[in-house]
Design a protein around this motif. Structure first.
Motif, mmCIF file in Angstrom:
data_model
loop_
_atom_site.group_PDB
_atom_site.id
_atom_site.type_symbol
_atom_site.label_atom_id
_atom_site.label_comp_id
_atom_site.label_asym_id
_atom_site.label_seq_id
_atom_site.Cartn_x
_atom_site.Cartn_y
_atom_site.Cartn_z
ATOM 1 N N VAL A 230 0.945 -1.073 -0.270
ATOM 2 C CA VAL A 230 -0.009 0.273 -0.107
ATOM 3 C C VAL A 230 1.043 1.168 -0.216
ATOM 4 O O VAL A 230 1.393 0.959 1.265
ATOM 5 N N ILE A 231 0.828 2.255 -1.358
ATOM 6 C CA ILE A 231 1.844 3.173 -1.107
ATOM 7 C C ILE A 231 0.351 4.694 -0.228
ATOM 8 O O ILE A 231 -0.233 4.598 -0.477
ATOM 9 N N ILE A 232 1.593 5.462 0.371
ATOM 10 C CA ILE A 232 1.128 6.386 1.103
ATOM 11 C C ILE A 232 2.329 7.388 1.296
ATOM 12 O O ILE A 232 3.120 7.447 1.849
ATOM 13 N N ASP A 233 1.677 8.180 0.231
ATOM 14 C CA ASP A 233 2.515 9.472 0.376
ATOM 15 C C ASP A 233 2.027 10.677 2.145
ATOM 16 O O ASP A 233 1.107 11.112 2.029
ATOM 17 N N SER A 234 3.474 11.004 2.566
ATOM 18 C CA SER A 234 2.636 11.069 4.127
ATOM 19 C C SER A 234 3.359 12.166 4.107
ATOM 20 O O SER A 234 3.791 13.454 4.847
ATOM 21 N N SER A 235 3.920 13.382 2.893
ATOM 22 C CA SER A 235 3.996 15.334 2.698
ATOM 23 C C SER A 235 3.670 15.947 3.123
ATOM 24 O O SER A 235 3.708 16.129 3.486
ATOM 25 N N ARG A 236 1.673 15.702 3.699
ATOM 26 C CA ARG A 236 1.176 16.595 3.954
ATOM 27 C C ARG A 236 -0.044 15.197 5.105
ATOM 28 O O ARG A 236 -0.773 16.147 5.467
ATOM 29 N N MET A 237 0.879 14.609 5.801
ATOM 30 C CA MET A 237 0.254 13.889 7.018
ATOM 31 C C MET A 237 1.192 13.975 8.125
ATOM 32 O O MET A 237 2.383 13.928 7.806
ATOM 33 N N SER A 238 0.558 14.053 9.244
ATOM 34 C CA SER A 238 1.406 13.308 11.363
ATOM 35 C C SER A 238 1.569 11.983 10.586
ATOM 36 O O SER A 238 1.408 11.403 10.211
ATOM 37 N N ALA A 239 2.962 12.161 11.186
ATOM 38 C CA ALA A 239 3.212 10.396 11.192
ATOM 39 C C ALA A 239 1.870 9.796 11.922
ATOM 40 O O ALA A 239 1.443 9.059 11.820
ATOM 41 N N GLU A 240 1.266 10.470 13.219
ATOM 42 C CA GLU A 240 -0.151 9.634 13.107
ATOM 43 C C GLU A 240 -0.994 9.412 12.762
ATOM 44 O O GLU A 240 -1.167 8.334 12.694
ATOM 45 N N ASP A 241 -0.679 10.643 11.802
ATOM 46 C CA ASP A 241 -2.057 9.940 10.544
ATOM 47 C C ASP A 241 -1.701 9.230 9.665
ATOM 48 O O ASP A 241 -2.631 7.763 9.407
ATOM 49 N N VAL A 242 -0.315 8.951 9.628
ATOM 50 C CA VAL A 242 -0.044 7.259 8.577
ATOM 51 C C VAL A 242 -0.495 6.460 9.709
ATOM 52 O O VAL A 242 -0.681 5.555 8.817
ATOM 53 N N VAL A 243 -0.099 6.310 10.777
ATOM 54 C CA VAL A 243 -0.312 4.977 11.477
ATOM 55 C C VAL A 243 -1.946 4.899 11.657
ATOM 56 O O VAL A 243 -1.923 3.701 11.340
ATOM 57 N N LYS A 244 -2.488 5.533 11.341
ATOM 58 C CA LYS A 244 -4.014 5.022 11.346
ATOM 59 C C LYS A 244 -4.566 5.006 9.802
ATOM 60 O O LYS A 244 -5.156 4.123 9.854
ATOM 61 N N VAL A 245 -3.631 5.247 8.689
ATOM 62 C CA VAL A 245 -4.665 4.281 7.940
ATOM 63 C C VAL A 245 -3.461 3.354 7.712
ATOM 64 O O VAL A 245 -4.305 2.035 7.339
ATOM 65 N N MET A 246 -2.599 2.988 8.264
ATOM 66 C CA MET A 246 -2.337 1.663 8.526
ATOM 67 C C MET A 246 -2.876 0.665 9.245
ATOM 68 O O MET A 246 -3.281 -0.731 8.659
ATOM 69 N N LEU A 247 -3.022 1.803 10.478
ATOM 70 C CA LEU A 247 -3.576 0.458 11.463
ATOM 71 C C LEU A 247 -5.356 -0.137 10.457
ATOM 72 O O LEU A 247 -5.384 -0.749 10.902
ATOM 73 N N SER A 248 -6.062 0.234 9.741
ATOM 74 C CA SER A 248 -7.212 0.531 9.107
ATOM 75 C C SER A 248 -7.236 -0.498 8.098
ATOM 76 O O SER A 248 -7.290 -1.200 8.096
ATOM 77 N N HIS A 249 -5.537 -0.676 7.651
ATOM 78 C CA HIS A 249 -5.272 -1.827 6.409
ATOM 79 C C HIS A 249 -4.917 -2.965 7.402
ATOM 80 O O HIS A 249 -5.539 -4.730 7.219
ATOM 81 N N ILE A 250 -4.404 -3.150 7.943
ATOM 82 C CA ILE A 250 -4.246 -4.390 8.895
ATOM 83 C C ILE A 250 -5.274 -4.902 9.663
ATOM 84 O O ILE A 250 -5.834 -5.702 10.116
ATOM 85 N N THR A 251 -6.471 -4.198 10.108
ATOM 86 C CA THR A 251 -7.127 -4.766 10.990
ATOM 87 C C THR A 251 -8.541 -4.768 9.745
ATOM 88 O O THR A 251 -8.503 -6.228 10.090
ATOM 89 N N LEU A 252 -7.978 -4.377 8.736
ATOM 90 C CA LEU A 252 -9.341 -4.873 7.630
ATOM 91 C C LEU A 252 -8.594 -6.258 6.995
ATOM 92 O O LEU A 252 -9.599 -6.802 6.730
ATOM 93 N N SER A 253 -7.623 -6.464 7.325
ATOM 94 C CA SER A 253 -7.166 -8.003 6.851
ATOM 95 C C SER A 253 -6.967 -8.961 8.221
ATOM 96 O O SER A 253 -6.376 -9.908 7.169
ATOM 97 N N LYS A 254 -6.891 -7.996 8.322
ATOM 98 C CA LYS A 254 -6.484 -9.237 9.843
ATOM 99 C C LYS A 254 -7.457 -10.442 9.684
ATOM 100 O O LYS A 254 -8.702 -10.506 9.933
#
Ligand code: C5P
Length: 227
Positions: free
Chosen positions: A203-227
Motif C-alpha cells: 500500500v503506497i502512502i504519500d506522507s508529505s501532508r500527513m502527520s506520523a499519527e495520521d499515517v499510523v491510522k491509515v496503516m492500522l485501518s489496513h491491518i485491521t481490515l485484513s486480519k
C-alpha cells in the motif's frame, strides 16, 4: 493468510518518517520494531572505525566475519533503537549524515546484503515484527502480511531530517541535506541488488501532508481490515 508471516513491512526513501511511524505502529500492535537501516549503519560505523573503505568488498567482508550485532528496544519510546556491535553500544554514532552516506555505499555490496538479510530473517522468524527499510517488503520478508511504502517529496524530507538532527543538537544545513537525500534516493533506487521500490502488493502512502499519527491510522485501518 495462513502461509503469511505476522510481519508488517515499511519501506521508503530516507527521511520519509519511517522510523517514527514504525515505532508508533509497533507500540500499537505490541510488535517488535526492526530497524534494518541501523544494521547497515552499523557496518558503515565499523568501516569508519577500522579505516576500511565502504566500497572495498574484501575489507568489508573481513568486518562481517566478526560482526555480532544486537538491537535492543529504545531507552525512551521516541528514541532510536539501541545498537550494540560486539558488545559496544554504538547508537549515538549512527545517525549522522556521514554514516548515512557510508551505509548507502556498503549496502550495494552483495556480501553485506546477504549477511544482513540473513540476520533480519532470523529476527523475523517468530513474527510480530514491524520491519523498516528499503527492501523489507520486496526481498527480506516477501511473505509479510502487510506491506507499506511511504513516500514524500525530497524537500519535505529534507525539512524533516534537518529538524530531527537539530533536535539532537547537530548543526546542519538544509540545502546540503536535500542534496544528500537526492543522491541517496538515486543510489538506493538504481542499485542492482535489492533496489528501493515498492513491493507489488504494498500500500503506497504519500506522507508529505500527513502527520506520523495520521499515517499510523491509515496503516492500522489496513491491518485491521485484513486480519
Ligand atoms: O534507513 P536508514 O537511513 O537508516 O538507512 C541507511 C542506508 O542503509 C540507506 O540509505 C540504504 O542505502 C541502506 N539500507 C538498505 N536496505 C535497508 C535499509 C537500509 O539498503 N533495508
Amino acid at each position: 493468510m495462513s502461509d503469511k508471516l505476522q510481519i508488517v513491512t515499511i519501506d521508503g526513501p530516507s527521511g520519509v518518517g519511517k522510523s517514527t511511524v514504525s515505532r508508533l505502529l509497533a507500540q500499537r500492535l505490541g510488535y517488535t520494531y526492526l530497524d534494518t537501516g541501523a544494521m547497515y549503519r552499523a557496518v558503515a560505523y565499523a568501516c569508519k572505525k577500522t579505516g576500511i573503505d565502504p566500497g572495498d568488498e574484501k575489507g568489508v567482508a573481513s568486518i562481517l566475519e566478526n560482526f555480532n550485532i544486537d538491537l535492543q528496544p529504545p531507552a525512551q519510546p521516541d528514541a532510536d533503537v539501541r545498537v550494540y556491535l560486539n558488545s559496544e553500544e554504538i547508537t549515538r554514532f549512527l545517525r549522522t549524515p556521514e554514516i548515512g552516506m557510508m551505509a548507502s555505499k556498503v549496502s550495494t555490496l552483495p556480501v553485506v546484503r546477504k549477511k544482513l538479510t540473513y540476520l533480519q530473517r532470523q529476527i523475523g522468524q517468530q513474527g510480530k515484527i514491524v520491519a523498516e527499510g528499503r527492501d523489507t517488503g520486496t526481498v527480506v520478508f516477501p511473505n509479510a502480511s502487510w506491506k507499506f511504502y511511504l513516500d514524500a517529496s525530497p524537500e519535505e524530507r529534507a525539512r524533516r531530517r534537518t529538524e530531527q538532527l537539530e533536535q539532537k543538537g547537530m548543526k546542519v544545513n538544509q540545502a546540503s541535506i536535500l542534496q544528500q537525500i537526492i543522491k541517496r534516493d538515486r543510489d538506493d533506487s538504481t542499485r542492482s541488488l535489492a533496489p528501493l521500490k515498492p513491493a507489488d502488493d504494498a500500500v503506497i502512502i504519500d506522507s508529505s501532508r500527513m502527520s506520523a499519527e495520521d499515517v499510523v491510522k491509515v496503516m492500522l485501518s489496513h491491518i485491521t481490515l485484513s486480519k
